[in-house]
Design a protein around this motif. Structure first.
Motif, PDB file in Angstrom:
ATOM      1  N   PHE A  25      70.718 -94.584-102.803  1.00 31.14           N
ATOM      2  CA  PHE A  25      71.798 -94.585-101.807  1.00 31.14           C
ATOM      3  C   PHE A  25      72.277 -93.179-101.455  1.00 31.14           C
ATOM      4  O   PHE A  25      73.346 -93.011-100.868  1.00 31.14           O
ATOM      5  CB  PHE A  25      72.966 -95.483-102.229  1.00 31.14           C
ATOM      6  N   GLY A  26      71.487 -92.171-101.794  1.00 28.80           N
ATOM      7  CA  GLY A  26      71.721 -90.832-101.288  1.00 28.80           C
ATOM      8  C   GLY A  26      70.863 -90.598-100.052  1.00 28.80           C
ATOM      9  O   GLY A  26      69.898 -91.326 -99.792  1.00 28.80           O
ATOM     10  N   LYS A  27      71.202 -89.551 -99.287  1.00 32.22           N
ATOM     11  CA  LYS A  27      70.470 -89.280 -98.048  1.00 32.22           C
ATOM     12  C   LYS A  27      70.141 -87.800 -97.902  1.00 32.22           C
ATOM     13  O   LYS A  27      70.845 -86.935 -98.416  1.00 32.22           O
ATOM     14  CB  LYS A  27      71.295 -89.722 -96.826  1.00 32.22           C
ATOM     15  N   TYR A  28      69.068 -87.550 -97.143  1.00 28.95           N
ATOM     16  CA  TYR A  28      68.700 -86.202 -96.703  1.00 28.95           C
ATOM     17  C   TYR A  28      68.664 -86.220 -95.187  1.00 28.95           C
ATOM     18  O   TYR A  28      67.889 -86.959 -94.585  1.00 28.95           O
ATOM     19  CB  TYR A  28      67.337 -85.804 -97.255  1.00 28.95           C
ATOM     20  N   LYS A  29      69.559 -85.443 -94.572  1.00 27.99           N
ATOM     21  CA  LYS A  29      69.657 -85.370 -93.109  1.00 27.99           C
ATOM     22  C   LYS A  29      69.736 -86.761 -92.484  1.00 27.99           C
ATOM     23  O   LYS A  29      69.085 -87.069 -91.488  1.00 27.99           O
ATOM     24  CB  LYS A  29      68.494 -84.565 -92.537  1.00 27.99           C
ATOM     25  N   GLY A  30      70.540 -87.622 -93.113  1.00 26.12           N
ATOM     26  CA  GLY A  30      70.802 -88.946 -92.564  1.00 26.12           C
ATOM     27  C   GLY A  30      69.781 -90.008 -92.909  1.00 26.12           C
ATOM     28  O   GLY A  30      69.948 -91.176 -92.529  1.00 26.12           O
ATOM     29  N   GLY A  45      71.255 -86.816-107.811  1.00 23.56           N
ATOM     30  CA  GLY A  45      71.421 -87.538-106.553  1.00 23.56           C
ATOM     31  C   GLY A  45      71.651 -86.624-105.375  1.00 23.56           C
ATOM     32  O   GLY A  45      72.054 -87.089-104.297  1.00 23.56           O
ATOM     33  N   ILE A  46      71.393 -85.322-105.563  1.00 26.56           N
ATOM     34  CA  ILE A  46      71.514 -84.335-104.485  1.00 26.56           C
ATOM     35  C   ILE A  46      70.105 -84.023-103.991  1.00 26.56           C
ATOM     36  O   ILE A  46      69.234 -83.617-104.765  1.00 26.56           O
ATOM     37  CB  ILE A  46      72.239 -83.072-104.975  1.00 26.56           C
ATOM     38  N   ALA A  47      69.869 -84.198-102.710  1.00 22.35           N
ATOM     39  CA  ALA A  47      68.519 -84.155-102.155  1.00 22.35           C
ATOM     40  C   ALA A  47      67.876 -82.784-102.253  1.00 22.35           C
ATOM     41  O   ALA A  47      68.524 -81.752-102.069  1.00 22.35           O
ATOM     42  CB  ALA A  47      68.554 -84.592-100.690  1.00 22.35           C
ATOM     43  N   CYS A  48      66.562 -82.788-102.520  1.00 25.48           N
ATOM     44  CA  CYS A  48      65.741 -81.589-102.352  1.00 25.48           C
ATOM     45  C   CYS A  48      65.682 -81.237-100.863  1.00 25.48           C
ATOM     46  O   CYS A  48      65.950 -82.082 -99.999  1.00 25.48           O
ATOM     47  CB  CYS A  48      64.317 -81.853-102.838  1.00 25.48           C
ATOM     48  N   ASP A  49      65.284 -80.000-100.562  1.00 30.79           N
ATOM     49  CA  ASP A  49      65.070 -79.607 -99.169  1.00 30.79           C
ATOM     50  C   ASP A  49      63.694 -80.128 -98.758  1.00 30.79           C
ATOM     51  O   ASP A  49      62.685 -79.425 -98.819  1.00 30.79           O
ATOM     52  CB  ASP A  49      65.158 -78.090 -99.011  1.00 30.79           C
ATOM     53  N   LEU A  50      63.667 -81.373 -98.332  1.00 29.89           N
ATOM     54  CA  LEU A  50      62.403 -82.067 -98.113  1.00 29.89           C
ATOM     55  C   LEU A  50      61.613 -81.512 -96.932  1.00 29.89           C
ATOM     56  O   LEU A  50      60.383 -81.504 -96.958  1.00 29.89           O
ATOM     57  CB  LEU A  50      62.673 -83.562 -97.936  1.00 29.89           C
ATOM     58  N   ASP A  51      62.289 -81.058 -95.895  1.00 23.82           N
ATOM     59  CA  ASP A  51      61.564 -80.497 -94.748  1.00 23.82           C
ATOM     60  C   ASP A  51      60.702 -79.315 -95.167  1.00 23.82           C
ATOM     61  O   ASP A  51      59.541 -79.199 -94.779  1.00 23.82           O
ATOM     62  CB  ASP A  51      62.542 -80.058 -93.657  1.00 23.82           C
ATOM     63  N   GLU A  52      61.276 -78.428 -95.963  1.00 26.76           N
ATOM     64  CA  GLU A  52      60.553 -77.240 -96.391  1.00 26.76           C
ATOM     65  C   GLU A  52      59.386 -77.609 -97.305  1.00 26.76           C
ATOM     66  O   GLU A  52      58.292 -77.051 -97.205  1.00 26.76           O
ATOM     67  CB  GLU A  52      61.499 -76.270 -97.091  1.00 26.76           C
ATOM     68  N   ILE A  53      59.625 -78.569 -98.200  1.00 28.07           N
ATOM     69  CA  ILE A  53      58.565 -79.002 -99.110  1.00 28.07           C
ATOM     70  C   ILE A  53      57.422 -79.670 -98.348  1.00 28.07           C
ATOM     71  O   ILE A  53      56.241 -79.378 -98.565  1.00 28.07           O
ATOM     72  CB  ILE A  53      59.145 -79.936-100.186  1.00 28.07           C
ATOM     73  N   PRO A  64      78.903 -78.333-109.242  1.00 29.40           N
ATOM     74  CA  PRO A  64      77.740 -78.771-108.467  1.00 29.40           C
ATOM     75  C   PRO A  64      77.818 -78.321-107.008  1.00 29.40           C
ATOM     76  O   PRO A  64      78.897 -78.349-106.394  1.00 29.40           O
ATOM     77  CB  PRO A  64      77.790 -80.298-108.572  1.00 29.40           C
ATOM     78  N   HIS A  65      76.656 -77.933-106.481  1.00 32.55           N
ATOM     79  CA  HIS A  65      76.562 -77.506-105.087  1.00 32.55           C
ATOM     80  C   HIS A  65      75.902 -78.614-104.274  1.00 32.55           C
ATOM     81  O   HIS A  65      74.809 -79.074-104.619  1.00 32.55           O
ATOM     82  CB  HIS A  65      75.734 -76.224-104.989  1.00 32.55           C
ATOM     83  N   VAL A  66      76.559 -79.043-103.201  1.00 30.48           N
ATOM     84  CA  VAL A  66      76.019 -80.097-102.338  1.00 30.48           C
ATOM     85  C   VAL A  66      75.761 -79.499-100.957  1.00 30.48           C
ATOM     86  O   VAL A  66      76.705 -79.207-100.227  1.00 30.48           O
ATOM     87  CB  VAL A  66      76.994 -81.290-102.226  1.00 30.48           C
ATOM     88  N   PRO A  67      74.506 -79.291-100.581  1.00 31.69           N
ATOM     89  CA  PRO A  67      74.198 -78.705 -99.266  1.00 31.69           C
ATOM     90  C   PRO A  67      74.681 -79.596 -98.122  1.00 31.69           C
ATOM     91  O   PRO A  67      74.849 -80.816 -98.281  1.00 31.69           O
ATOM     92  CB  PRO A  67      72.667 -78.604 -99.273  1.00 31.69           C
ATOM     93  N   VAL A  68      74.856 -79.003 -96.959  1.00 30.14           N
ATOM     94  CA  VAL A  68      75.364 -79.747 -95.801  1.00 30.14           C
ATOM     95  C   VAL A  68      74.386 -80.820 -95.338  1.00 30.14           C
ATOM     96  O   VAL A  68      74.793 -81.799 -94.713  1.00 30.14           O
ATOM     97  CB  VAL A  68      75.686 -78.795 -94.631  1.00 30.14           C
ATOM     98  N   TYR A  69      73.089 -80.652 -95.661  1.00 26.56           N
ATOM     99  CA  TYR A  69      72.099 -81.641 -95.220  1.00 26.56           C
ATOM    100  C   TYR A  69      72.072 -82.876 -96.110  1.00 26.56           C
ATOM    101  O   TYR A  69      71.271 -83.791 -95.884  1.00 26.56           O
ATOM    102  CB  TYR A  69      70.705 -81.021 -95.144  1.00 26.56           C
ATOM    103  N   CYS A  70      72.914 -82.913 -97.102  1.00 29.13           N
ATOM    104  CA  CYS A  70      72.805 -83.948 -98.139  1.00 29.13           C
ATOM    105  C   CYS A  70      74.038 -84.844 -98.193  1.00 29.13           C
ATOM    106  O   CYS A  70      75.168 -84.369 -98.228  1.00 29.13           O
ATOM    107  CB  CYS A  70      72.602 -83.249 -99.485  1.00 29.13           C
ATOM    108  N   ASP A  71      73.811 -86.162 -98.191  1.00 31.36           N
ATOM    109  CA  ASP A  71      74.837 -87.140 -98.572  1.00 31.36           C
ATOM    110  C   ASP A  71      74.449 -87.588 -99.980  1.00 31.36           C
ATOM    111  O   ASP A  71      73.505 -88.365-100.148  1.00 31.36           O
ATOM    112  CB  ASP A  71      74.851 -88.342 -97.633  1.00 31.36           C
TER     113      ASP A  71
END
Length: 380
Positions: free
Chosen positions: A163-168, A135-143, A284-291
């Motif tokens: 119900f997870g988010k990437y950059k909101g 439930g931790i988002a991929c870096d979708l912008d880069e992909i 687990p690592h949760v990047p700042v861009y991820c809810d």
């Protein structure tokens, strides 16, 4: 809790409203697919997540199979996906004759590594399937930056990420299509079940046809045609209204469910911080861009031997902890099909060291404390 009571790895979420709704379906006499409760699930997800169209399916696997059909995946097409995923992610496209190319994962998020993806894309690449692990988002912008200029389709296997988010922005809303899972191990469950999210409006009509055995039956029930016929390839992918009713009772309380899972996840993370630091264990690592969606909690032990020792240690204390995916690029099937495959050393390393702890809605705080005490009592 009773000292003799065991703690399972997972337990089916059970809310009273779900039972009442199942009884309502039984009384109505309509238990088949595409009924009123299935439609209510679809409408709730569309409204809550601002999605264009959701179709309930019999499984996430079947939603992925629908994605392969919608994108006309076939012989000669390449589909790139992480090796560290469940077999359904690959099966859905391999069934259409696609060549599966496996991409390694990042060592921090355990998601598809965009830098490795750059080296795998070819003129035959038709789709990239991302999996939002835990439930931790991929870096979708880069992909997307890599694949969009080439016209390559993005499919989200969002089995972990509801119900997870990437950059909101909600996970499952980035690809032209996305697959959701309502398997018994997921945050929201109908035992078996799934959904196909369709973000590309041009795919909606075909998706309805494919889900209804390749017929325009949905249009018939809307009064748009006077009879329905077989119009293209499809299968029976429609969720039973019994399962939809059981699921609907949970989805209506999704903030409450997610809050409870978040509390357990944060309890684990805070309690293990010092112990993990002392023993070389990664959390687990949760990047700042991820809810994140708070789907699972894992520990990365320093070695396979220590991982297995921790699982045995917890089992002796009547706590069920488990490892996770075996990398698909090393699977017997892929070896039979292709012999050597792409190198995915991070996937292989992570697979040997990862252990998942019990994580479910009905897990009580005192049970979590028992698990924490047991883990912190383990000396690697």
């Amino acid at each position: 809790m009773n000292p003799m009571e065991s703690i399972p790895f997972n337990q089916q979420i059970d809310l009273k409203e779900s039972r009442y709704l199942v009884e309502e379906v039984l009384q109505s006499g309509h238990t088949g697919g595409d009924g009123p409760f299935g439609k209510k699930c679809e409408q709730l997800l569309e409204a809550e997540l601002d999605l264009r169209r959701v179709l309930m399916t019999t499984s996430c696997t079947h939603a992925l199979e629908m994605a392969a059909l919608l994108y006309d995946i076939g012989e000669g097409d390449e589909v790139i996906m992480p090796s560290f995923t469940f077999v359904s992610t690959a099966n859905a496209f391999a069934l259409r004759g696609a060549k599966i190319r496996f991409c390694d994962i990042r060592p921090d998020t355990l998601n598809l590594d965009a830098e490795k993806l750059r080296d795998l894309v070819t003129g035959q690449t038709k789709a990239v399937v991302v999996v939002h692990y835990g439930g931790i988002a991929c870096d979708l912008d880069e992909i997307l930056e890599i694949i969009e200029p080439r016209g390559i389709k993005l499919v989200e296997d969002n089995a972990h990420g509801l119900f997870g988010k990437y950059k909101g922005k909600w996970l499952g809303s980035f690809g032209g299509v996305a697959a959701q899972s309502f398997h018994e191990t997921k945050n929201f469950s109908s035992g078996e079940g799934g959904a196909l999210v369709i973000n590309d409006p041009d795919l909606i009509e075909r998706a309805e046809i494919i889900r209804e055995k390749g017929t325009d039956r949905t249009k018939f029930f809307r009064g748009e045609v006077d009879k329905y016929s077989w119009v293209e390839l499809g299968s029976s992918y429609v969720m039973s209204d019994l399962l939809a009713a059981f699921l609907l009772g949970q989805l209506r309380q999704w903030p409450k469910v997610q809050q409870k899972r978040q509390e357990t996840w944060l309890q684990y993370a805070e309690s293990f911080r010092d112990w993990a630091s002392r023993h070389g264990v990664e959390l687990p690592h949760v990047p700042v861009y991820c809810d994140q969606a708070f789907h699972l909690f894992y520990l990365l032990l320093p070695s396979l031997e220590m991982r297995d020792a921790l699982i045995r240690h917890l089992k002796a204390k009547r706590i069920t902890a488990v490892f996770h995916y075996l990398p698909l690029h090393r699977s017997p099937y892929m070896h039979q099909q292709r012999g050597e495959s792409e190198a995915c050393p991070v996937s292989e390393d992570i697979s040997k060291r990862l252990v998942r702890l019990p994580m479910f809605y009905n897990l009580q705080k005192n049970q979590a404390e028992v698990i924490i005490d047991a883990v912190c009592g383990f000396q690697p």
